[in-house]
Design an enzyme around this catalytic site. Structure first.
Site, PDB file in Angstrom:
ATOM      1  N   LYS A  82       5.065   7.945 -18.597  1.00  0.00           N
ATOM      2  CA  LYS A  82       6.353   7.386 -18.160  1.00  0.00           C
ATOM      3  C   LYS A  82       7.343   7.344 -19.318  1.00  0.00           C
ATOM      4  CE  LYS A  82       3.988   4.850 -14.540  1.00  0.00           C
ATOM      5  NZ  LYS A  82       3.151   3.644 -14.310  1.00  0.00           N
ATOM      6  N   ILE A 125      11.650   0.200  -9.243  1.00  0.00           N
ATOM      7  CA  ILE A 125      12.831  -0.081 -10.072  1.00  0.00           C
ATOM      8  C   ILE A 125      13.662   1.199 -10.214  1.00  0.00           C
ATOM      9  CG2 ILE A 125      13.655  -0.970 -12.277  1.00  0.00           C
ATOM     10  CD1 ILE A 125      10.831  -2.056 -12.787  1.00  0.00           C
ATOM     11  N   VAL A 153       1.201   5.677  -0.825  1.00  0.00           N
ATOM     12  CA  VAL A 153       2.646   5.866  -0.919  1.00  0.00           C
ATOM     13  C   VAL A 153       3.157   6.688   0.267  1.00  0.00           C
ATOM     14  CG1 VAL A 153       4.540   6.743  -2.329  1.00  0.00           C
ATOM     15  CG2 VAL A 153       2.586   5.665  -3.435  1.00  0.00           C
ATOM     16  N   GLY A 154       2.415   7.721   0.646  1.00  0.00           N
ATOM     17  CA  GLY A 154       2.812   8.548   1.786  1.00  0.00           C
ATOM     18  C   GLY A 154       2.983   7.712   3.049  1.00  0.00           C
ATOM     19  N   ASP A 211      -1.152   6.473 -19.006  1.00  0.00           N
ATOM     20  CA  ASP A 211      -0.209   6.359 -17.892  1.00  0.00           C
ATOM     21  C   ASP A 211       1.173   5.914 -18.409  1.00  0.00           C
ATOM     22  OD1 ASP A 211       0.227   5.873 -14.795  1.00  0.00           O
ATOM     23  OD2 ASP A 211       0.958   4.083 -15.824  1.00  0.00           O
TER      24      ASP A 211
END
Lengths: 430, 430
Positions: free
Chosen positions: A205, A136, A14-15, A201
């Site tokens: 969320k 999203i 992601v970085g 996980d």
């Protein structure tokens, strides 16, 4: 013109995506913010590792304090993962007056309120769109887009790995373990897949989503969790005959002042909007009193999708900087947390039972349901070839969870029942 | 504590929805904004009409200036519709320093840039989320949620009436006129349905969406429009055999610096996320370079869904008032408008042709395609019983629009072809 400086904690998938987007979309960012933006430093584990992005103008360091205490850095982007140590860094960064954008669901599910309070106290922004459902923009939609409505139900496919596995199991009639192996080979599942396949996980969320959607401080421990490891191919096939699709669904439901939040393999009516969310895609279905049904669909993970959410949060922080209004976005929970008890949770269930095919069995079974006031919507009995056994599949109307637990217990003790193969929650009606 | 006062222009379906939400969700609004909010006045055509909402504390007036010139009113909510007269009122309200929230797509598609400039010049907010796709927070998602990305394609089912009609035609194998009649009886279609079924309503929304998504000043006249009045049941049935679903799709596509925006009945691959958007629901599919595929789904019209978007915009204005930063949200278009020519637009097409079933016809037909460099992906030939005729259905690979127009012309002139029954754009691959 002074540019805005960003410090990255972490430079993994992601970085690197964040670095790419900031570089490639510099024009668009500058048009929106009115000044250049650059990644100045990045905390990494190994400064010599090859990363496949242009790092020419980025200082790499193995010391977190080089980043969080750098007085020229305006915003910290946390994409390193981890919980306790990471929290410490972010609390320090906020104390130093730095805004924070994080993609860390584990951290936000556990310490969100504390971090947000710290940010607020320091007039800093703390944004975390990327922590739920990757690309999203669901958190913004809950907070801003549906700001005027009262949200009563959210159902989310918020874990891409399990959705990939269940989609494959359904389409190719393969077993859980077989597909898990393939998902691992393809990089869709971790070598230790527990957090995904056990539902943890998704639970993190759902804690974040329900805290925002219900304006209540929902903790990870408030979320009941069940994973997909026991889902069999027979379950999926029988469910299909009844018009259901198997999904790992996070459910957050408010009735009156009370809420329930859970994650479990769930049978969805096949014409429900979530039922056609396939492969590794995510989607969050939101029901509001005024707006009715909405759904937000997109990639739930991946380098660039997640980085899009991070950089869009950065744009938010930078717009606030320009206007001098950082630290005002977070709205504290409006309501005391009130969780439903087992006597207040109601759901439909699908149950698959193996019986001895003898006189009176069905009467025994159905009378157990009746004695708890639970009526049946669908019944299927099917003899098994080459044995004196039969399979029974039942779908109930709405049942109180406590009653359903008693029913399962009594069925288990019934002589003529060989075994209860499985049972699942059924969703899809409003 | 001083409350924030709202003046309504119009008190029809959406206006009454706004009144209801402001009344029913007062607690939530107050929690977010920090002060009470009330609807003070409403412009109506007839002050004596019964409206089914609590109007006890709202002054009704038939004079627009009672509302737009009232010095105690902070925000004007425009839900009266109309274009020229309405624009005049809003320009005046903005001159008077009042913020504006509007649900008026006709107005925004034609005069959006002018109104936004006026708002900006007066340090006022002008928000219009409700003008596109009712309750779906799509404009915010484009502007904020995907702020960091470069959007390259948007496809929208943005007209509920036509989606209702096409869904019914597909499911029940009924004709356009037959279903239109039912939609009118149910109140899903206007007694004069032209703006919906001719595609104009969708075109207005696509002009607004593409202006925001591409940061380019796209005018209604830039949108090519074709409605659904010629769609036949045979088209839908043949398309289904090829795995396509018929939808009225607004397409906005950017390649390099150039864009195309159009609305037309389109055949979608049946596994595309938009293909399962049924009945009167709307959805906007957005493709961004970094994020990939996303979709936003929900009710496209209706009193409360549209009012949700209006009141969420109100919350945005009021939060800005609290922070003293109104008039800063609008980002002016970044790019000069550059529209693709017919030689730059490329698409796949589905064509249905009635031929005389004689030697060499297929060779004649296919050689016309070949001579324009267009290759065919799918071919179906089917004899018609009790005649010497046959039907041919073709699906091309990507073809330049100009070439396709020539092909249609040459096919029309071919002796062995009785008639070209229909042709449609095909979408669904990235």
């Amino acid at each position: 013109m002074k540019s805005i400086s960003i410090g990255l904690l972490g430079l993994g998938t992601v970085g690197c995506g964040v670095v790419k987007i900031v570089q490639n979309h510099q024009d668009k960012l500058m048009h929106q913010i009115g000044c250049p933006v650059e990644v100045k430093k990045a905390l990494v584990l190994d400064v010599n590792k090859e990363r496949g992005v242009d790092l020419a103008r980025i200082v790499l360091t193995e010391n977190p304090h080089d980043v969080i205490s750098d007085s020229e850095i305006d915003i910290i982007v946390e994409v390193m993962g981890g919980i306790e140590e990471t929290k410490k860094y972010l609390m320090e960064a906020l104390s130093n007056g730095k805004h924070v954008v994080t993609a860390n669901k584990d951290l936000m599910a556990l310490y969100g309120p504390e971090l947000l309070a710290k940010a607020s106290a320091n007039q800093c922004d703390l944004f975390y769109e990327a922590s739920v459902a990757g690309g999203i923009p669901i958190l913004r939609s809950l907070v801003d887009g549906l700001a005027s409505d009262r949200i009563t139900k959210m159902m989310g496919i918020v874990n891409g790995t399990t959705n990939f596995i269940l989609t494959k199991m359904s389409k190719e009639q393969r077993s859980f373990l077989d597909v898990l192996k393939e998902a691992q080979d393809l990089g869709f599942a971790e070598s230790d897949p527990a957090a995904d396949v056990e539902g943890l996980d998704a639970a993190r969320k759902m804690a974040i989503l329900s805290t925002l959607g219900f304006s209540m401080d929902i903790h990870l421990n408030d979320v009941k969790v069940e994973g997909i490891t026991k889902v069999s191919n027979e379950d999926i096939v029988y469910a299909k005959q009844f018009g259901y699709v198997m999904k790992l669904i996070g459910i957050a439901h408010r009735q009156g002042e009370k809420v329930e939040v859970s994650v479990q393999p769930t049978l969805l009516e096949e014409d429900h909007p979530l039922a056609s969310v396939h492969d590794e895609y995510n989607a969050v279905y939101v029901y509001g009193e005024a707006v009715g049904e909405t759904m937000f669909y997109g990639p739930g993970a991946g380098s660039l999708p997640t980085a899009t959410a991070v950089v869009s949060d950065l744009v938010g922080v930078m717009k606030n900087m320009r206007l001098g209004v950082n630290g005002n976005s977070a709205v504290l929970p409006q309501f005391e947390k009130q969780l439903k008890s087992d006597e207040e949770i109601q759901a439909k269930y699908f149950i698959r039972i193996l019986i001895e095919d003898s006189v009176g069995v069905m009467a025994n079974i159905t009378s157990i349901f009746a004695s708890h006031g639970v009526s049946l919507e669908k019944i299927l009995q099917k003899p098994l070839s080459s044995s004196q056994q039969a399979e029974i599949v039942l779908v109930t109307h709405g049942a109180v969870q406590k009653d359903f637990t008693c029913i399962i217990e009594e069925l288990t003790n019934l002589h003529s029942i060989q075994s209860i193969k499985s049972y699942y929650r059924v969703e899809g009606e409003i």
